[in-house]
Scaffold this active site. Structure first.
Site, PDB file in Angstrom:
ATOM      1  N   GLU A   1       0.784  -1.246   0.000  1.00  0.00           N
ATOM      2  CA  GLU A   1       0.000   0.000   0.000  1.00  0.00           C
ATOM      3  C   GLU A   1       0.809   1.285   0.000  1.00  0.00           C
ATOM      4  O   GLU A   1       0.240   2.359   0.225  1.00  0.00           O
ATOM      5  CB  GLU A   1      -0.998   0.012   1.173  1.00  0.00           C
ATOM      6  CG  GLU A   1      -2.030  -1.104   1.068  1.00  0.00           C
ATOM      7  CD  GLU A   1      -3.113  -1.066   2.130  1.00  0.00           C
ATOM      8  OE1 GLU A   1      -2.939  -0.361   3.140  1.00  0.00           O
ATOM      9  OE2 GLU A   1      -4.125  -1.764   1.951  1.00  0.00           O
TER      10      GLU A   1
ATOM     11  N   GLU B   1      -6.979  -7.454  -1.704  1.00  0.00           N
ATOM     12  CA  GLU B   1      -7.364  -7.307  -0.293  1.00  0.00           C
ATOM     13  C   GLU B   1      -8.779  -6.785  -0.212  1.00  0.00           C
ATOM     14  O   GLU B   1      -9.129  -5.835  -0.929  1.00  0.00           O
ATOM     15  CB  GLU B   1      -6.480  -6.278   0.425  1.00  0.00           C
ATOM     16  CG  GLU B   1      -5.291  -6.817   1.121  1.00  0.00           C
ATOM     17  CD  GLU B   1      -4.667  -5.776   2.067  1.00  0.00           C
ATOM     18  OE1 GLU B   1      -5.411  -4.953   2.634  1.00  0.00           O
ATOM     19  OE2 GLU B   1      -3.444  -5.806   2.212  1.00  0.00           O
TER      20      GLU B   1
HETATM   21  C1  BMA Z   1      -4.857  -3.194   4.781  1.00  0.00           C
HETATM   22  C2  BMA Z   1      -3.746  -4.149   5.086  1.00  0.00           C
HETATM   23  C3  BMA Z   1      -3.294  -4.098   6.477  1.00  0.00           C
HETATM   24  C4  BMA Z   1      -4.412  -3.856   7.413  1.00  0.00           C
HETATM   25  C5  BMA Z   1      -5.725  -4.133   6.766  1.00  0.00           C
HETATM   26  C6  BMA Z   1      -6.891  -3.891   7.657  1.00  0.00           C
HETATM   27  O1  BMA Z   1      -4.453  -1.898   4.778  1.00  0.00           O
HETATM   28  O2  BMA Z   1      -2.722  -4.004   4.172  1.00  0.00           O
HETATM   29  O3  BMA Z   1      -2.283  -3.149   6.622  1.00  0.00           O
HETATM   30  O4  BMA Z   1      -4.240  -4.604   8.537  1.00  0.00           O
HETATM   31  O5  BMA Z   1      -5.894  -3.350   5.644  1.00  0.00           O
HETATM   32  O6  BMA Z   1      -6.959  -2.555   8.052  1.00  0.00           O
END
Ligand code: BMA
Length: 925
Positions: free
Chosen positions: A458, A553
């Site tokens: 990120e 994600e």
């Molecule tokens: C994203 C991930 C983590 C984090 C998750 C939940 O940003 O890359 O850094 O734990 O979300 O917030």
């Protein structure tokens, strides 16, 4: 623990030449002078586990011990031990001290003399200590500096601020972790505690020789386009004694074939690497390595054996796999503004990546056994995952980890260890990063399971989105490019040119490069991968999710299992609002968010509900919410693999949810909690990642039902305007099946898909008050693409056909082929909190022991019951399904315990409930 991957042979070849390896693992003295503490401690290990083993501290995960024990990380610790050096060893030309991992900032003393400094946990340190050791008794001491103290000093002396400076207060963490090359989440994260470890976390040993020994062999497996065989691009790095050129024979052999080459080599300390490309012609008949769900994970050993002229022999084994990986980024249409595809072809086939994200399995790496890793990774495979992202805030994982991912067929999206931060770029930092990345790439590049490298978690997004409120963008942009592009990219190109390197994840892929490595919108749906979080929206509905090329994600929080909390909570903590429950929540406003999300669909436990029942019920509801939310989003991504919207969005080819595993017992995004127990989400993955998915969703006023068979697209996909997209026809796969080498090795997906692309979906409408369906629609289907709508009808018209008078009364249940095939799904018509759910009571009517660990559990219910949830108390194991909608009066669920358990113990431990009993319990108040 043996040195992780160095297989050293001690061969006496003449009276005077020999290689000696002396293990320095095992018991050391761990001390802190300022606190007057001196205890024994194991290496590999950290000062925390030394203190735990000596009962100097209690479980650091107990209640708020992470904060109470914060002093430990602020102190400087020292590791000391004695060791014997034989006179023969002391006389060797070289006596190397090899430390495969030192955590992190230390000065190494041998017999009282400072010989080396360390400041990077991800580097293997090697030093010739011959001048410092003597025959007989010797001492080695590593004098550590507190990691938090070091990070602060670095930040204080840096010419400008490099944010973020500290973690959010809710995380009870430490500051400036971006100034130290150490596991970034060890200073705390939004799902984990702060334990800034010090110690020797990997094997440490002495290695003595007279000539030269193999330090590390690397293999890049590349397709050979001329003969369509393969090429093994090997490099062998040697430790060479400094005095003279060394000659010898290097043999490289591919096990299971007749391929073996022997080369005469001459080495000096300045010229200590040899490179040989070895051809593996098609006629060698090697089999391909396939990801989980596509075929076997055939692996081959490559042996490197070096025999020096003086007879000293060392060897190393690298286990490889033959597979190609291509990241396809082609225009989706003739309109350039419609973006580029972003999907992976493995062995020539577009594969939809199904998986999750991996975080460190423990704050104390030394506690992670191979069994624990196997449990977690097998859980991933059992829920049909073929990919996983090793997230950039943890560690480059262990050999055990990648051995398992190679064997299980889990493709690893491997981040480099930079996460949600800007980083300094002064020369010493860039130098240590260069060493780190070079070492880690060489260590891991032969692994077939490693899909790609990505520069950070990120950081492109953080910089573009100005997450840290910086005012001088150019300054930090230049730093960004200096680190991920000017420093790291050339290493990737030199060491592992055959593997994709993305400068960040998420990124816009090629578009990020085009836009100068920080894209205008690194979250673009038209390019690369995205991370998607929105805790305000209704995540049970599909209509507001993005339609990206690849979701690396997405996720939502839920509490860990109640039983798991018992390991670290007192009875008095088992309350919804207890200070300890609050303490465990590291995501600001997380509990309120979960409440709000639940309230969109379900009823919260009334405030008068006694504890711990209220807490128990809240945990259950958070897990329902998490499971339903991630299910909806994952199904949405899978449905979109075959679609292209008018604006160019679509062709989604990856869904890696956040996150698979946990680092402690807490409310987090994980689907498997710290104990290894599955949360409801992990059970839901069994279905939403099933190779065949039936997926109903509310599409405006219609019920739209998709069938998704995600393995092999059958024909090129065309959009509504007849534009042909890029996926290949299945005939290519047929070619592979016709090849005699591969026929045995791949799953016969043509047969399988052939079966699945022709099928029957049954759609039933039920009234909540009746086990008999009101109406049944039978829809034969034949898919042309991997994901297609096979049924679409207005909700109103379906209700009138079925004779359902109110949305509150009814729901839709659907399954593929026959109801016992296990491919089913359901969708409600009115929010469950408003629906006329019946008072169901689910009971265990019979338990049957099938083997020492396997049990069958017969369940009965008095009415249709949503979210039926079984638990086995303190008995660790896994159910065949859980959290399901029980539409029939009886059903059977299997339980597999991880250890032998007798019938009565299990029977007594089993409990079952459903949403209706939870609601019922509230009415009793
Ligand atoms: C994203 C991930 C983590 C984090 C998750 C939940 O940003 O890359 O850094 O734990 O979300 O917030």
């Amino acid at each position: 623990m043996a040195p992780a991957f160095v297989l050293l042979l001690v061969v006496f070849s003449s009276m005077c030449s020999a290689i000696y390896v002396q293990n320095l693992n095992g018991q050391w003295i761990v001390s802190c002078a300022r606190k007057g503490i001196s205890v024994t401690g194991q290496v590999p290990g950290s000062m925390y586990t030394a203190l735990i083993e000596n009962k100097h501290i209690k479980d650091p995960l107990y209640r708020d011990n992470d904060v109470k024990l914060a002093w430990i990380g602020h102190e400087n610790w020292t590791y000391t031990r004695y060791f014997q050096v034989s006179s023969a060893m002391a006389q060797s030309q070289s006596v190397l001290l090899v430390a495969e991992g030192i955590d992190t900032v230390s000065t190494v003393f041998i017999n009282g003399r400072a010989v080396m400094g360390t400041d990077n946990m991800f580097i293997k340190y090697t030093l010739d200590v011959k001048p410092f050791v003597k025959p007989g008794n010797n001492t080695i001491q590593l004098s550590f500096q507190s990691a938090t103290d070091f990070a602060k000093k670095q930040a204080d002396t840096y010419p400008y601020t490099v944010p973020p400076t500290c973690t959010l207060p809710v995380q009870h963490g430490e500051c400036h972790v971006n100034f130290i090359r150490k596991e970034q989440c060890s200073f705390s994260w939004d799902w984990g505690p702060s334990f800034p470890t010090q110690g020797i976390w990997k094997p440490i040993y002495l290695k003595a020789f007279d000539s030269a020994v193999i330090d590390m062999a690397t293999v890049e497996v590349a397709p050979d386009s001329i003969d369509q065989g393969w090429e093994l691009r090997t490099k062998t790095f040697f430790n060479v004694n400094s005095r003279s050129p060394v000659t010898g024979q290097l043999q490289i052999k591919l096990d299971g074939t007749s391929i073996a080459e022997t080369h005469s080599v001459t080495l000096t300390s300045a010229s200590n690497m040899t490179a040989f490309n070895i051809s593996v012609p098609k006629s060698a008949g090697v089999k391909q390595w396939w990801p989980n769900g596509y075929g076997k994970q055939t692996l081959y050993n490559v042996y490197f054996v070096f025999t020096a002229a003086n007879g000293e022999v060392t060897s190393q084994r690298r286990r490889i796999g033959f597979r190609t990986i291509e990241l396809v980024q082609d225009p989706v249409s003739a309109l350039p503004q419609q973006g580029l595809t972003f999907y992976f072809k493995v062995n020539g086939f577009p594969i939809f990546m199904k998986g999750s994200n991996w975080i460190p399995a423990d704050s104390f790496q030394e506690r992670i056994t191979k069994d624990r890793l196997r449990l977690l990774l097998q859980s991933a495979v059992d829920t049909h995952m073929n990919a996983m992202r090793v997230w950039g805030g943890g560690v480059f994982e262990s050999e055990d980890f990648y051995d398992l991912t190679d064997e299980l067929g889990i493709l690893i999206w491997q981040d480099l260890m930079f996460s949600v931060a800007l980083y300094s770029t002064h020369q010493p930092f860039l130098d240590t990063v260069t060493e780190e990345v070079t070492y880690q790439v060489r260590r891991l590049m032969h692994r077939p399971s490693i899909l790609l490298w990505a520069g950070s978690n990120e950081n492109e997004k953080a910089l573009r989105g100005n997450w840290f409120g910086i005012s001088n963008y150019t300054l930090y942009y230049d730093d960004y490019v200096k680190l991920y592009v000017s420093t790291i990219m050339p290493i990737m190109q030199a060491e592992n040119p055959n593997r994709v390197y993305l400068t960040s994840s998420p990124s816009d892929g090629k578009e990020t490069v085009k836009e100068g490595y920080v894209a205008k919108d690194p979250g673009s749906q038209l390019y690369g991968d995205i991370h998607f979080y929105d805790y305000g929206m209704d995540q049970w509905k599909a209509d507001r999710f993005r339609i990206p090329r690849f979701a690396s994600e997405y996720g939502i929080e839920a509490w860990c299992n109640y039983e798991t909390l018992k390991d670290v909570f007192e009875d008095s903590d088992m309350s919804y609002c207890s200070p300890q429950a609050d303490h465990r929540q590291h995501h600001t406003g997380g509990d309120t968010e979960m409440e709000m999300e639940i309230m969109k669909h379900l009823t919260l436990p009334p405030s008068g509900t006694p504890e711990p029942l209220r807490f128990k019920n809240f945990i259950y509801l958070t897990q329902i919410n998490q499971a339903m939310s991630v299910k909806s989003q994952t199904e949405h991504y899978r449905r979109h693999q075959g679609s292209l919207q008018d604006d160019g969005r679509g062709l989604t080819m990856g869904a890696l949810y956040w996150q698979l595993n946990d680092i402690w017992q807490a409310p987090t995004w994980a689907s498997i909690d710290y104990s290894g127990r599955w949360k409801m989400l992990q059970y839901y993955a069994l279905d939403f990642f099933n190779p065949v998915l039936v997926s109903p969703f509310l599409d405006g006023f219609d019920i739209n039902i998709f069938v998704v068979v995600d393995q092999i697209p059958t024909v090129p996909v065309r959009d509504p305007h007849g534009r042909q997209l890029t996926f290949e026809p299945m005939s290519q796969f047929k070619d592979i099946l016709n090849s005699s080498v591969e026929r045995e090795n791949v799953l016969d997906l043509t047969a399988k898909v052939g079966h699945d692309v022709n099928g029957v979906v049954t759609i039933e409408m039920y009234n909540w008050n009746n086990f008999q369906a009101l109406h049944r629609w039978t829809v034969p289907y034949k898919l042309n693409t991997t994901a297609e709508s096979i049924f679409k009808q207005g909700v109103g018209s379906m209700m009138s056909e079925a004779g359902c008078s109110s949305k509150k009364d009814c729901f839709i249940y659907t399954y593929v082929n026959d109801p016992t095939a296990g491919i089913n799904n359901w969708i409600y018509l009115a929010e469950l909190k408003d629906s006329n759910l019946q008072k169901a009571q689910v009971t265990i009517v019979n338990v049957h022991q099938d083997s020492d660990r396997d049990f069958s559990i017969d369940l009965a219910t008095t009415a249709i019951a949503p979210f039926v949830w079984l638990e086995a108390g303190s008995i660790m194991g896994r159910f065949s399904t859980n959290g399901f909608l029980m539409v029939k009066p009886t059903t059977m669920v299997k339980f597999t315990a991880w250890k032998d358990v007798d019938f009565h113990t299990l029977h007594n431990a089993l409990t079952v409930g459903s949403l209706m009993e939870v609601y019922g319990a509230w009415e009793l108040q």
